[in-house]
Design a protein around this motif. Structure first.
Motif, PDB file in Angstrom:
ATOM      1  N   GLY A   1       0.776  -1.228   0.000  1.00  0.00           N
ATOM      2  CA  GLY A   1       0.000   0.000   0.000  1.00  0.00           C
ATOM      3  C   GLY A   1       0.806   1.275   0.000  1.00  0.00           C
ATOM      4  N   ASP A   2       2.126   1.167  -0.121  1.00  0.00           N
ATOM      5  CA  ASP A   2       2.980   2.356  -0.051  1.00  0.00           C
ATOM      6  C   ASP A   2       2.740   3.290  -1.229  1.00  0.00           C
ATOM      7  OD1 ASP A   2       4.079   1.358   2.230  1.00  0.00           O
ATOM      8  OD2 ASP A   2       5.957   0.687   1.308  1.00  0.00           O
ATOM      9  N   ILE A   3       2.883   4.585  -0.971  1.00  0.00           N
ATOM     10  CA  ILE A   3       2.789   5.623  -2.002  1.00  0.00           C
ATOM     11  C   ILE A   3       4.016   6.513  -1.885  1.00  0.00           C
ATOM     12  CG2 ILE A   3       1.492   7.636  -2.799  1.00  0.00           C
ATOM     13  CD1 ILE A   3      -1.042   6.289  -1.769  1.00  0.00           C
ATOM     14  N   VAL A   4       4.745   6.653  -2.981  1.00  0.00           N
ATOM     15  CA  VAL A   4       5.975   7.437  -3.006  1.00  0.00           C
ATOM     16  C   VAL A   4       5.840   8.559  -4.024  1.00  0.00           C
ATOM     17  CG1 VAL A   4       8.469   7.406  -3.410  1.00  0.00           C
ATOM     18  CG2 VAL A   4       7.353   5.426  -2.343  1.00  0.00           C
ATOM     19  N   LEU A   5       6.034   9.783  -3.583  1.00  0.00           N
ATOM     20  CA  LEU A   5       5.942  10.952  -4.466  1.00  0.00           C
ATOM     21  C   LEU A   5       7.279  11.237  -5.125  1.00  0.00           C
ATOM     22  CD1 LEU A   5       3.857  13.186  -2.076  1.00  0.00           C
ATOM     23  CD2 LEU A   5       3.086  12.380  -4.307  1.00  0.00           C
ATOM     24  N   GLU A   6       7.248  11.576  -6.399  1.00  0.00           N
ATOM     25  CA  GLU A   6       8.430  12.020  -7.134  1.00  0.00           C
ATOM     26  C   GLU A   6       8.101  13.346  -7.805  1.00  0.00           C
ATOM     27  OE1 GLU A   6      10.564   7.750  -8.020  1.00  0.00           O
ATOM     28  OE2 GLU A   6       9.476   8.688  -9.652  1.00  0.00           O
ATOM     29  N   ASP A   7       9.121  14.003  -8.364  1.00  0.00           N
ATOM     30  CA  ASP A   7       8.899  15.333  -8.937  1.00  0.00           C
ATOM     31  C   ASP A   7       7.893  15.324 -10.085  1.00  0.00           C
ATOM     32  OD1 ASP A   7      10.674  16.391  -7.145  1.00  0.00           O
ATOM     33  OD2 ASP A   7      12.373  16.407  -8.551  1.00  0.00           O
ATOM     34  N   ASP A   8       7.885  14.243 -10.842  1.00  0.00           N
ATOM     35  CA  ASP A   8       7.016  14.203 -12.028  1.00  0.00           C
ATOM     36  C   ASP A   8       6.128  12.968 -12.051  1.00  0.00           C
ATOM     37  OD1 ASP A   8       9.001  12.341 -12.390  1.00  0.00           O
ATOM     38  OD2 ASP A   8       9.394  12.869 -14.496  1.00  0.00           O
ATOM     39  N   GLY A   9       5.821  12.458 -10.879  1.00  0.00           N
ATOM     40  CA  GLY A   9       4.962  11.288 -10.860  1.00  0.00           C
ATOM     41  C   GLY A   9       4.797  10.724  -9.467  1.00  0.00           C
ATOM     42  N   ILE A  10       4.166   9.555  -9.420  1.00  0.00           N
ATOM     43  CA  ILE A  10       3.886   8.916  -8.140  1.00  0.00           C
ATOM     44  C   ILE A  10       3.951   7.409  -8.322  1.00  0.00           C
ATOM     45  CG2 ILE A  10       1.379   8.897  -8.527  1.00  0.00           C
ATOM     46  CD1 ILE A  10       1.078   9.729  -5.556  1.00  0.00           C
ATOM     47  N   ILE A  11       4.587   6.724  -7.361  1.00  0.00           N
ATOM     48  CA  ILE A  11       4.679   5.268  -7.383  1.00  0.00           C
ATOM     49  C   ILE A  11       3.782   4.745  -6.272  1.00  0.00           C
ATOM     50  CG2 ILE A  11       6.184   3.267  -7.110  1.00  0.00           C
ATOM     51  CD1 ILE A  11       8.500   5.034  -8.090  1.00  0.00           C
ATOM     52  N   ALA A  12       2.897   3.806  -6.620  1.00  0.00           N
ATOM     53  CA  ALA A  12       1.921   3.316  -5.652  1.00  0.00           C
ATOM     54  C   ALA A  12       1.839   1.799  -5.702  1.00  0.00           C
ATOM     55  CB  ALA A  12       0.549   3.918  -5.939  1.00  0.00           C
ATOM     56  N   GLY A  13       1.711   1.202  -4.527  1.00  0.00           N
ATOM     57  CA  GLY A  13       1.520  -0.228  -4.428  1.00  0.00           C
ATOM     58  C   GLY A  13       0.143  -0.639  -4.900  1.00  0.00           C
TER      59      GLY A  13
END
Length: 302
Positions: free
Chosen positions: A89-101
Motif C-alpha cells: 500500500g505504499d505511495i511514493v511521491l516524485e517530482d514528475d509522478g507517483i509510485i503506488a503499491g
C-alpha cells in the motif's frame, strides 16, 4: 485422501493463509461464498515465493478492493490472493509522478498527488478501486484512463518480477494483457506540476459529479457493463425499460441504470441473474449485446 489440486502443498509463506475464508465482507456488493484458501502475502518476496512454488494445477484468483466484482455463492476454488497492508500500500511521491503499491486506493493516490501539487491524476479520484485492479483492467473515468498516465508497472509472476511499460500491457478499453498468473504489484503514474487550487477544484467537481449521478452510498459494484462503441450502456439499459428492475434482493439503480444494487438481502445469483436479464432486454430492444465490465468469479450454487 487425494489432493489433485496440490492444496496441501501450499508454499510456506510468512503472510496469512486462511482456509474456507469468507469473501463477502471484502466485496462492495457484500455477497458471495468463501475462498477455499485466502492468501495474503506479507510483502513482495512473499508474493514471489507463492507464485513460484504454487502448483500449476491450483486455480489462482486475485482480488483487490473488490469494488467491481461479483463472487458467486458457491465460493472460489483454489487460492484467492489478496494484496493488502504496508507491503503493498505504499505511495511514493516524485517530482514528475507517483509510485503506488497495488493495494493503494485510486482515490488516495489522487489525493497524495493533489497535496503535492501534481496534476493529471485527478480522474483517479472517480475510480472506486485500488491500483492493481486499475492497471489490470485499464480503469478510467471522466475522460482519462490508466493507459494515459502509466509509465510502468511491476508484475509478479512465477518466473520473477517483471517491470512492464504501458505499451507492453496491450491496453484497450477496460482491458490489459498480463503474463500468465501475473499479479500487478505496484505502478508508476506520470504527473505534471500544477496549481494546487486548480487541482482541488477539479477533484471537487469529480466528487460532486459522482454524488449527483451515481449510487455511491449503496451496496453496488461500479459500472456493470462496458459502453459499446458509440453508445452509452446506461442509455441502452434505460431504453430497454430496466430502470428500477428487481430480481430477488437485487435492483437496477433508479439513479444510474448502469449500476446494480444489493438492496440488503441479495445473493450473488440475484445480482448476476439481474445483469443477465438486463442484457437480454437490451439485446431485444436494440440488437446490441452488452459486455460485462464487472468481473465474476467462483462457483454457482447447485
Amino acid at each position: 485422501m487425494a489432493d489433485p489440486r496440490g492444496l496441501a502443498t501450499l508454499p510456506p509463506i510468512r503472510g496469512r493463509v486462511q482456509q474456507a475464508a469468507p469473501l463477502a465482507p471484502f466485496t462492495w456488493f457484500r455477497v458471495g461464498g468463501p475462498a477455499e484458501w485466502l492468501v495474503r502475502p506479507a510483502d513482495m518476496d512473499d508474493l514471489l515465493l507463492l507464485l513460484r512454488d504454487l502448483p500449476d494445477q491450483v486455480p489462482l484468483a486475485v482480488i483487490g478492493a473488490a469494488s467491481n466484482l461479483i463472487i458467486r455463492d458457491g465460493g472460489v476454488r483454489g487460492v484467492v490472493l489478496r494484496l493488502a497492508g504496508k507491503g503493498f500500500g505504499d505511495i511514493v511521491l516524485e517530482d514528475d509522478g507517483i509510485i503506488a503499491g497495488a493495494a493503494a486506493l485510486d482515490a488516495v493516490v489522487a489525493e497524495h498527488a493533489a497535496a503535492a501539487g501534481l496534476a493529471g491524476l485527478e480522474f483517479l479520484s472517480g475510480i472506486p478501486g485500488a491500483v492493481g485492479g486499475a492497471v489490470a483492467m485499464n480503469a478510467g473515468a471522466y475522460g482519462a484512463e490508466v493507459k494515459d498516465v502509466l509509465d510502468w508497472a511491476e508484475v509478479a509472476t512465477p518466473r520473477g518480477l517483471l517491470r512492464l511499460t504501458a505499451a507492453e500491457f496491450g491496453f484497450a478499453y477496460r482491458k490489459a494483457v498480463l503474463p500468465t498468473r501475473g499479479v500487478v504489484a505496484r505502478a508508476r503514474f506520470r504527473a505534471r506540476p500544477g496549481q494546487p487550487a486548480a487541482i482541488a477544484v477539479r477533484m471537487a467537481e469529480i466528487r460532486a459529479a459522482r454524488e449527483a449521478t451515481q449510487p455511491v452510498r449503496a451496496r453496488t459494484g461500479g459500472s456493470t457493463f462496458k459502453n459499446p462503441p458509440g453508445e452509452k450502456a446506461w442509455a441502452l439499459v434505460d431504453v430497454a425499460g430496466c430502470r428500477g428492475l428487481v430480481r430477488g434482493g437485487a435492483q437496477v439503480s433508479e439513479k444510474h441504470t448502469n449500476f446494480l444494487l444489493n438492496l440488503g438481502s441479495a445473493t450473488a445469483a440475484d445480482i448476476e441473474g439481474l445483469g443477465e436479464e438486463v442484457r437480454a432486454r437490451v439485446l431485444a430492444s436494440s440488437g446490441i449485446t452488452l459486455e460485462w465490465e464487472i468481473q465474476r468469479i467462483g462457483e454457482v450454487m447447485p
